[in-house]
Structure formats: structure tokens, C-alpha cells
Design a protein around this motif. Structure first.
Motif, mmCIF file in Angstrom:
data_model
loop_
_atom_site.group_PDB
_atom_site.id
_atom_site.type_symbol
_atom_site.label_atom_id
_atom_site.label_comp_id
_atom_site.label_asym_id
_atom_site.label_seq_id
_atom_site.Cartn_x
_atom_site.Cartn_y
_atom_site.Cartn_z
ATOM 1 N N MET A 106 22.305 65.604 6.297
ATOM 2 C CA MET A 106 23.591 64.357 5.685
ATOM 3 C C MET A 106 25.307 65.041 5.409
ATOM 4 O O MET A 106 25.242 64.813 4.960
ATOM 5 N N GLU A 107 24.826 66.432 6.584
ATOM 6 C CA GLU A 107 26.419 66.914 6.466
ATOM 7 C C GLU A 107 27.465 66.277 7.307
ATOM 8 O O GLU A 107 27.746 66.037 8.317
ATOM 9 N N PRO A 108 28.551 66.076 5.588
ATOM 10 C CA PRO A 108 29.732 65.684 6.754
ATOM 11 C C PRO A 108 30.189 66.928 7.434
ATOM 12 O O PRO A 108 30.395 67.942 7.063
ATOM 13 N N ASN A 109 30.790 66.170 8.801
ATOM 14 C CA ASN A 109 30.221 67.281 9.543
ATOM 15 C C ASN A 109 31.946 66.814 10.297
ATOM 16 O O ASN A 109 32.211 66.050 10.798
ATOM 17 N N LYS A 110 33.335 68.301 10.797
ATOM 18 C CA LYS A 110 34.101 67.357 12.167
ATOM 19 C C LYS A 110 33.941 67.907 12.815
ATOM 20 O O LYS A 110 34.130 69.567 13.250
ATOM 21 N N ALA A 111 33.808 67.415 13.809
ATOM 22 C CA ALA A 111 33.430 67.553 15.816
ATOM 23 C C ALA A 111 32.317 68.845 15.368
ATOM 24 O O ALA A 111 32.399 69.287 16.232
ATOM 25 N N GLY A 112 31.477 68.656 14.569
ATOM 26 C CA GLY A 112 29.967 69.277 14.506
ATOM 27 C C GLY A 112 30.165 70.675 13.678
ATOM 28 O O GLY A 112 28.968 71.590 13.646
ATOM 29 N N PHE A 113 31.370 70.675 12.889
ATOM 30 C CA PHE A 113 31.894 71.970 11.863
ATOM 31 C C PHE A 113 31.990 71.575 10.736
ATOM 32 O O PHE A 113 32.026 70.783 10.288
ATOM 33 N N LEU A 114 30.789 72.337 9.658
ATOM 34 C CA LEU A 114 30.381 72.097 8.519
ATOM 35 C C LEU A 114 31.761 72.389 7.637
ATOM 36 O O LEU A 114 32.693 73.200 7.566
ATOM 37 N N SER A 115 32.060 71.894 6.676
ATOM 38 C CA SER A 115 32.917 72.058 6.090
ATOM 39 C C SER A 115 32.280 72.132 4.278
ATOM 40 O O SER A 115 32.463 71.068 3.544
ATOM 41 N N PRO A 116 32.285 72.899 4.392
ATOM 42 C CA PRO A 116 31.616 73.458 2.728
ATOM 43 C C PRO A 116 32.528 73.084 1.676
ATOM 44 O O PRO A 116 32.261 72.938 0.130
ATOM 45 N N LYS A 117 33.508 72.936 2.096
ATOM 46 C CA LYS A 117 34.465 72.641 0.796
ATOM 47 C C LYS A 117 34.190 70.784 -0.075
ATOM 48 O O LYS A 117 34.138 70.507 -0.322
ATOM 49 N N GLU A 118 33.660 70.544 1.248
ATOM 50 C CA GLU A 118 33.733 68.622 1.499
ATOM 51 C C GLU A 118 32.493 68.652 0.143
ATOM 52 O O GLU A 118 32.354 67.709 0.027
#
Lengths: 519, 366
Positions: A106-118
Motif C-alpha cells: 500500500m505504498e504511497p506513490n507519485k505516478a508509480g514512483f516510490l517515495s521513501p520519505k513519505e
């Protein structure tokens, strides 16, 4: 108060093994309540919880969440209904970070890219909310077991579970970690969560639960408030007969030393020192308890004594013979018996039948093989004798053992090791994961062996067990003997302080101090 | 007690049988796609594999002849797999032994009976030595036996090609082959018109001996325990390293025996392109046969039959490419690998049965 969960008339029959795992079981949990689910190994606790979590389909029965009937056919349904499960064997990715594990799927992502910070932020907030501090960036494989369990709990909480199932959560924890877990469970209950706590350690039930459900042979044999019951009562319900929680032990005169370790040093698998310069002995007719928090070198020490691992320095003697260079077989022939800590991987071969498991350390003897051929008849006769004299009712000569419960598997190990009158017995965590009935059996058997004149080295992380069985207590801390105590006079407090790396003198000064203050 | 044993055997063969049936159904579909008659193909396939049109010309006899080397290489794989070694070196061991058989067959001259025995023993020794190499590499240096046997297989394929092309080449014909071996080096044949002979007897004896070795002897017990659980073996004092090397030696010797039988009983010489994958067929037979000697025996015969039926029946009679036979075998392996698919189905059928039995029993009681 409204019922958070109600299970009604749950029935499940496994045709492949002909086991009635659940027989018309009822169970209720309120919000903010901790329910302990207890029962012997194979009583059907895990089946019941797997049904609740959608891993197994019941033959009949209904499940209600907050008074509404639900269908749970898959873990996804369970999660949707706010049910979360922390399995006994953690399901984490060792090479991933804490945050990655918690957020997996359930990773929060932006346009399919992961955001480790988030991800780290989400996990940090979650941990703060529940007051369960974790380092989101730490890798799972670097964390102690207690921490990994905390990650599992957070994983479940992130998925908005309101009912948490903890399947034997304390089986793998150190006493300190158990205490922390208990606090976490109480706190979750206070926040309105329901917790189902599966265990067979009754002392934990009394400590943490509001209500207790006892299962035996697939049936629900008792639902009680914890305040209305006690440990002997629960033990009787679990086993179906009177159980000795603390076996009787007479004092006997010990004989000459049967085993001696002199200045022994050992490395672990990474080549680091696990045991350094340890010396001790075990006499005939004596149980020496080796206490200590797990991971202080017990595994390595036992493997060296049994011959499974080479040592770096020092000498081992059995009946005054130097056995330092002897291999496993020679040691066993010389009278060493070994009940290993891991019965599934080390103590038994679950892929073969009872007979072949029972002869692993003695197939070379003339009784069981001649001219290179195994003597099938005397092997099955031996199997029958072991089954009878150790009353392993569930095991049958010539049949597979993979379906046996943990308690019965341990009986097979104990039966094999203690047949043939060994002179020195290494018992490493002999009751780990066993129910009260099986613990009673193992304890009784070890004391019988001592009374017969065998020397016993009992390695255990359970302080209770050491206190109950040992004649003499050694405490292992960071690969060294931190202290030696006479079991007759030793207190749990004294053993505890040595286990934590302290000294007995610390205790005395503390007592002296508190004595002064009270004056 | 007996019932339980029977149940166990039934359980063991259920999945391979279902897999083979599924493979045959798929074959039918594929034949239908090529527009050939489906039912007739099945008939032709089976009659050319296991049928017996005339007493003098039985298809089953040829099938048994073709099964012989597969049984032996299959046993070789069983011994290795049961000891926890995923050795697929059967092909290489088989080829090296074949060279030895071909060479000894015309270079030494001994009386009938003695000559064959000498060659059989020598071939087993050559195969054993070629199996010993990956065994020692595994135990002493920790080299993965799967990788080392793959490499050794390639080496053996090149060596036999070289031997046939140069040192052992018989004459300057277009296809290279070695001289025909002496008559004293040939294995007797039961029926003229086929090559079915003493080799098959050797294979049957080997099946029984391997079964006895693995399950009734101390050494076999050691190998199986070390193979199933390394930690358990260590804990019990089993000398695992010795057991592993012994397993590779025996495995090599059995594959070597396959080479000997094939050269002495069938080809009577070695020629270019001798490597036809009989070693790999053995690996497949071992897996399909539940890594059990009796299973290997049955599967090897089925296997040889399918190949023969596809070649003689489908191709020659109906004009369907014989590669279809190999395709079916491929599918069958796939179906065995996907055995979970059947397990679920079997379980639900079983629970339905027991339930209806229970209901009946209850009804009778009232």
C-alpha cells in the motif's frame, strides 16, 4: 457493551488427517478486551484463528463483527472487516527496511514512483500514535525478534485492524521482550482495540487477559473471566486431568563428576567469539541448570558439547576420558544423550517414519544392523518399546511423524534420547513451545533420569524451569559464566540479576541501601 | 496395516497417473488441431508402443529394449536425489562408460562370458570415477553438484565425439563410428528382430538392488537421512560427507552400466551423435517416478513406449510429426510440476467421499 466479534458454532473437519479440528466452537470478544485463547498443542486454536482470518473455510458456523454477520473467505475479507493477524512465524522481508515492510502493498506513490520519505513519515506517525517506537529506516534482519514483532503489529494497525490476533506471540521472545509486549497489549486494549492472545503459558493469561477461552480436542471447554479463575484450574481444563505444575523432586546425594568442560572457547557462525574460557562440570545424579537470556552462547556451547561444532580451545571430558576430538557418534556411543532446542530441523527428520527417527544415533549398533543390513524387526520392536515406555500414544511404529503435535514430537525425541540409559544428558530448551501436559512429562522424565544417576545439563531461558528442576544453577552471560548458585538457596532475583550481567554483590548493596532507607 | 501401505502406494502414483492422462488429453487436442483423426491416433500410439501384432514382432519388446538404459540412468538419478544431491551427470557418466565399452569391445580378446563381465565391471568403474569427481568437489570444496555435472556432461560429449572421429574411428565412411565389438563382448538377445536381451535383466536386477540398498541397508539409510535433513544427520552422528561421495560413486556406476548395456546389447559400437539424452531421460524418469526405483521402472517403460509410439505410429503411419511424442512428455513433466493443481482437487473429492460415508453411517445407526 457491543460485541466486537462473535464466532458461533464453528466446525471444521480435516478429511486428509481425519481430525475434527473444531467442533461447534463459540467465542466472543468485546471492544477493549484481551481474550486469551489457551489449549494444548493441536487443540484447534490455530485452526479457529485461521478460519477467522480467512485462511481456512469452516464446514459450518457463523462470524459476526459488531453484531453484523460477515463472510470471510480470504484474508482480504478479514482485513476489510478490521481483523489483523500476527503470525507465530513472522512474515517480514529481512532485506527490507521497517517502513518498507509495514507499508508493503500500500505504498504511497507519485505516478508509480516510490517515495521513501513519505513512507518513513507515515510509519513514524503510526509509531507515535500507538507509542510503539521503531526506526523506520532500520533493516529487518538487523533487528531483535521483539522489534520484528513490533513491526508486525504496526503492519496490522496500519491496515486499520480493530481486532488483533496474536498467535503465540511470546514463544520466541526473551523475558524482557515479553514484558514489553504485555504492556503493548494492555495499551492497545485501553485504546479500544480487541486482542485475541493465543498462548499455552498460563502465567501470561493471568497477567494480560480479561477473559480466557480454553480449548481441548477441538472443543471449547471453558469461557471464564480471568479474575474468576486460577492457573491450576486452567491447567486442569486444558489437559482434562490434574496437572503437576511443579514436579516433585527429592534431594539425592550426587556422585562423581560425569562431564567436565575446561577452559572452552567457541566461535559462532560468523567467526565471532560465542563462548570464551568457560569451565564447569556436571555430576552423576545432578541437574545443572544453565540459565541465561537466549543468544548468550547457549546454542554454540551445546553444539560443542554434543560434537556438532568444533571448538577453538579447551577440553571436554566424559567420565574422565578426553572427548575433545571425538565425533558425534563416538560421544553418543560413550553415553551422551542430546535433546536439541530445535526438534523440527535438528532433533527429528519429519520426512521419514518413526522407526527411522528412533535409530538415528544407534543404527550402527549390532542390535539394529548386521553385515551392513538394517534389522527391520528389531528396529520396529525397539520403536514399540519406546512408544510404550514413554506413552507416545499418537505415534505408531512404521508410520510418518509429520502429523504429530509439538508435544508428541518432543516425546519422540525424549524417548529416543533417554532410552538406553545415557550417563550424560544435554537438554536444550526441552519444553520450548510445549503445553502444560507435555512440560510435566518432560520434567518428570528428566528428574527420573537424574534419580537413576545420570548427569543432566539443562539449558533453558525459562527461569521457572531452571528453578523447578536444577540442583545447581550456572548463569551464562555474553559467553561466560556470570555466576554459580546453589538451587536450594537461590532466589529468582539472584538468577535474574546474573542473567542481566550484574553481580550478586550489586543485589546485596541494593538490599542494604533499601534496608537503610526503610529505617 | 496392509491397507495403509496400499493407500500410500496409491497416493504416490495418483499424481503421475493424472499427469500422464492430462498429457494424453492435450495430445488429442493437438492432433485434432492438425486435422488428423484423434481416436485412431491414440490406437496407433498404443499399439505401436505396447501392442503385439505378431508373436515374432511385438512392439512391447522394442519398448522394453528402449526402456533399459532409461531405467538404469533413472536409478542413477534416484540414488543421487535420495541422498540430497541434485546430480544430473548421468549423461556424462553414461557417455564415458560407452567409450570404455566400445574400446574394450575390440581391443581386448577374452572368452565369451568373461569378456562381457570384464566390460560391465570396467564401465561401472568408469562411470563411478566420473561421478566421484563432482562428489569430491561438492564435499571438499562446496562446488554445487548441479553446475559441475552440467560441465562434466559437456566435456564427456566432446570426448566421445573426438574418440569416434579420431582414435577409435573404424574406416573412412561419411559418418564416423568405431569398429564393431567382438562377439564375445556382446550381450545375448532374447528375440531375433529386436535388441531386447540380457541388458533388460540387468536393469531389473538393478531396480531390486537399488531398492534394497536404499531402504534395507545401513549405508542407504545414512544416505537418505543425510539427504533429507543435513542437520538431523549431523546431530545423529551420520558421516554425511562419506555418504555423499558414496552416493555419487553408486550413481555414476549405475549410469555407467547404462552405457555398457547400450553399447554391448544394442549398438555394438559407438558412433558420432551417440549422445541422445538418455541420461536426461533418466532424470525425468526419476522425478516422475517419485524418486523410487519401482516408479522409475514403470515410468521408463511408459516413456520409451510413448517415444516409440510417436515415432513408429504417429509419424510413419499417420504422418504426424514424431516431435509430438516429445511434446507430450514435456507436458506430462509440466503437469507433475503443477501437482498442487491436482492436490486441491483430490482433497475436495476425498472430503466429499468421507462426508457422504459419514452421513450414510449415521443414517444407518438411526
Amino acid at each position: 457493551m457491543a460485541l466486537a466479534l462473535e464466532m458461533k458454532g464453528i466446525t471444521k473437519y480435516f478429511s486428509s488427517t481425519d481430525v475434527q479440528a473444531n467442533d461447534n466452537v463459540n467465542l466472543t470478544v468485546e471492544a477493549g478486551e484481551v481474550l486469551a485463547l489457551v489449549g494444548e498443542n493441536g487443540a484447534g486454536k490455530t485452526t479457529l484463528m485461521n478460519i477467522l482470518y480467512g485462511l481456512i473455510k469452516p464446514d459450518s458456523g457463523e462470524i459476526f463483527i459488531n453484531g453484523e454477520k460477515v463472510q470471510i473467505g480470504h484474508p482480504d475479507d478479514a482485513i476489510k472487516n478490521g481483523i489483523g493477524m500476527v503470525h507465530q512465524h513472522f512474515k517480514l522481508v529481512p532485506s527490507f527496511t521497517v517502513a518498507q515492510n509495514i507499508i508493503l502493498g500500500m505504498e504511497p506513490n507519485k505516478a508509480g514512483f516510490l517515495s521513501p520519505k513519505e513512507e518513513n513519515k507515515v510509519v513514524k506517525e503510526l509509531a507515535d500514535k500507538f507509542n510503539l517506537p521503531v526506526d523506520p529506516k532500520a533493516q529487518i534482519r538487523d533487528l531483535p525478534v521483539g522489534m520484528q514483532q513490533r513491526v508486525e503489529i504496526l503492519k496490522v494497525l496500519l491496515r486499520e485492524a480493530k481486532i488483533l490476533i496474536l498467535d503465540e506471540p511470546t514463544a520466541v521472545l526473551t523475558p524482557q521482550e515479553v514484558k514489553e509486549l504485555m504492556d503493548v497489549v494492555r495499551q492497545l486494549a485501553k485504546m479500544g482495540y480487541s486482542v485475541i492472545f493465543i498462548t499455552h503459558k498460563l502465567i501470561e493469561v493471568m497477567e494480560v487477559a480479561d477473559k480466557v477461552s480454553v480449548m481441548r480436542a477441538g472443543k471449547n471447554v471453558g469461557n471464564k473471566k480471568v479474575s474468576d479463575t486460577n492457573i491450576p484450574d486452567l491447567a486442569r481444563m486444558m489437559v482434562g486431568r490434574e496437572v503437576l505444575l511443579r514436579v516433585k523432586k527429592d534431594t539425592i546425594q550426587r556422585g562423581k563428576p560425569v562431564f567436565e568442560a575446561k577452559d572452552v572457547s567457541v566461535s559462532d557462525v560468523h567467526g565471532l567469539a560465542a563462548i570464551s574460557h568457560v569451565s564447569f562440570n556436571v555430576h552423576e545424579g545432578e541437574i545443572v541448570g544453565l540459565a541465561g537470556v537466549s543468544g548468550n552462547g547457549q546454542t554454540e556451547l551445546v553444539e560443542v558439547i554434543s560434537g556438532m561444532r568444533p571448538l577453538d580451545g579447551g577440553n571436554l571430558y566424559l567420565n574422565e576420558q578426553d572427548i575433545t576430538q571425538a565425533n558425534v557418534r563416538d560421544r553418543r556411543n560413550a553415553g551422551v544423550a542430546h535433546i536439541p532446542e530445535d526438534r523440527m530441523e535438528v532433533g527429528l527428520n519429519l520426512q521419514t517414519n518413526l522407526d527411522e527417527n528412533l535409530i538415528i544415533s544407534r543404527y550402527n549398533q549390532s542390535e539394529f544392523s548386521k553385515f551392513g543390513f538394517l534389522l527391520g524387526k528389531s528396529i520396529s520392536r525397539f520403536a514399540e518399546t519406546v512408544v510404550k515406555s514413554f506413552s507416545i500414544a499418537a505415534a505408531k511404529p512404521g508410520e510418518d511423524i509429520s502429523m504429530l503435535s509439538g508435544g508428541n514430537l518432543q516425546k519422540v525425541v525424549v524417548g529416543r534420547e533417554l532410552s538406553g540409559q545415557p550417563s550424560f544428558i544435554i537438554a536444550n530448551q526441552p519444553t520450548r513451545g510445549l503445553d502444560v501436559g507435555s512440560i510435566e512429562f518432560v520434567h518428570k522424565t528428566l528428574i527420573e533420569e537424574r534419580d537413576r544417576g545420570a548427569g543432566v545439563l539443562l539449558v533453558s531461558v525459562e527461569l521457572e524451569e531452571i528453578m523447578a528442576l536444577a540442583d545447581r544453577i550456572l548463569v551464562l552471560f555474553r559467553g561466560q559464566i556470570q555466576g554459580e548458585l546453589d538451587a536450594k538457596t537461590a532466589t529468582e532475583e539472584e538468577v535474574g540479576i546474573l542473567m542481566a550481567g550484574g553481580k550478586l554483590s550489586d543485589l546485596q548493596t541494593n538490599q542494604a541501601k533499601s534496608g537503610k532507607e526503610s529505617k | 496395516m496392509k491397507n495403509k501401505k496400499l493407500q500410500k502406494i496409491l497416493d504416490a502414483i495418483l499424481i503421475p497417473v493424472l499427469a500422464i492422462l492430462s498429457g494424453l488429453v492435450l495430445m488429442g487436442i493437438m492432433i485434432a488441431l492438425t486435422g488428423k483423426p484423434v481416436w485412431e491416433s491414440y490406437g496407433v500410439l498404443f499399439s505401436k508402443a505396447f501392442g503385439c501384432e505378431k508373436a515374432s514382432n511385438c512392439a512391447i519388446v522394442t519398448t522394453l529394449e528402449r526402456a533399459t538404459p532409461i531405467i538404469l540412468t533413472g536409478l542413477s538419478a534416484v540414488v543421487a536425489f535420495r541422498s540430497g544431491l541434485f546430480s544430473i551427470g548421468q549423461e556424462g557418466q553414461y557417455l564415458m562408460a560407452s567409450i570404455a565399452a566400445g574400446w574394450l569391445g575390440y581391443n581386448i580378446h577374452l572368452p565369451n562370458g568373461v569378456h562381457q563381465s570384464v566390460i560391465l565391471v570396467a564401465c561401472m568403474a568408469v562411470g563411478a570415477a566420473y561421478g566421484f569427481i563432482p562428489g569430491v568437489l561438492k564435499v571438499k570444496l562446496g562446488v554445487n553438484e548441479l553446475l559441475s555435472t552440467i560441465v562434466l556432461n559437456s566435456i564427456a560429449t566432446l570426448i566421445i565425439e573426438y574418440m569416434v572421429q579420431f582414435p577409435m574411428r573404424a574406416d573412412v565412411s561419411t559418418t564416423a563410428h568405431s569398429p564393431i565389438i567382438d562377439e564375445t563382448a556382446q550381450l545375448p538377445i532374447f528375440m531375433p528382430g529386436s535388441k531386447w536381451g540380457v541388458g533388460f535383466i540387468i536393469a531389473v536386477v538393478a531396480v531390486i538392488l537399488v531398492f534394497i540398498y536404499l531402504w534395507k541397508t545401513k549405508s542407504g539409510y545414512e544416505q537418505r537421512m543425510a539427504g533429507q535433513s543435513k542437520r538431523f544427520a549431523l546431530y545423529g552422528g551420520v558421516p554425511s560427507d562419506k555418504a555423499a561421495i558414496r552416493a555419487m560413486i553408486i550413481s555414476g556406476a549405475l549410469a555407467g552400466l547404462a552405457g555398457a548395456v547400450e553399447v554391448m546389447g544394442v549398438h555394438r559400437r559407438i558412433m558420432t551423435g551417440f549422445s541422445t539424452g538418455l541420461g536426461f531421460d533418466g532424470v525425468t524418469a526419476a522425478i516422475l517416478g517419485q524418486t523410487h526405483p519401482f516408479g522409475v521402472f514403470i515410468v521408463a517403460i511408459l516413456f520409451a513406449g510413448l517415444k516409440l509410439g510417436a515415432q513408429l505410429g504417429l509419424q510413419l503411419k499417420l504422418g504426424i510429426p514424431r516431435e509430438l511424442g516429445a511434446t507430450i512428455i514435456g507436458f506430462i513433466i509440466l503437469f507433475v510440476a503443477a501437482s498442487k493443481f491436482y492436490e486441491g482437487a483430490i482433497d475436495s473429492v476425498r472430503s466429499w467421499f468421507t462426508k457422504s460415508k459419514k452421513v450414510k453411517a449415521k443414517g444407518g445407526g438411526d
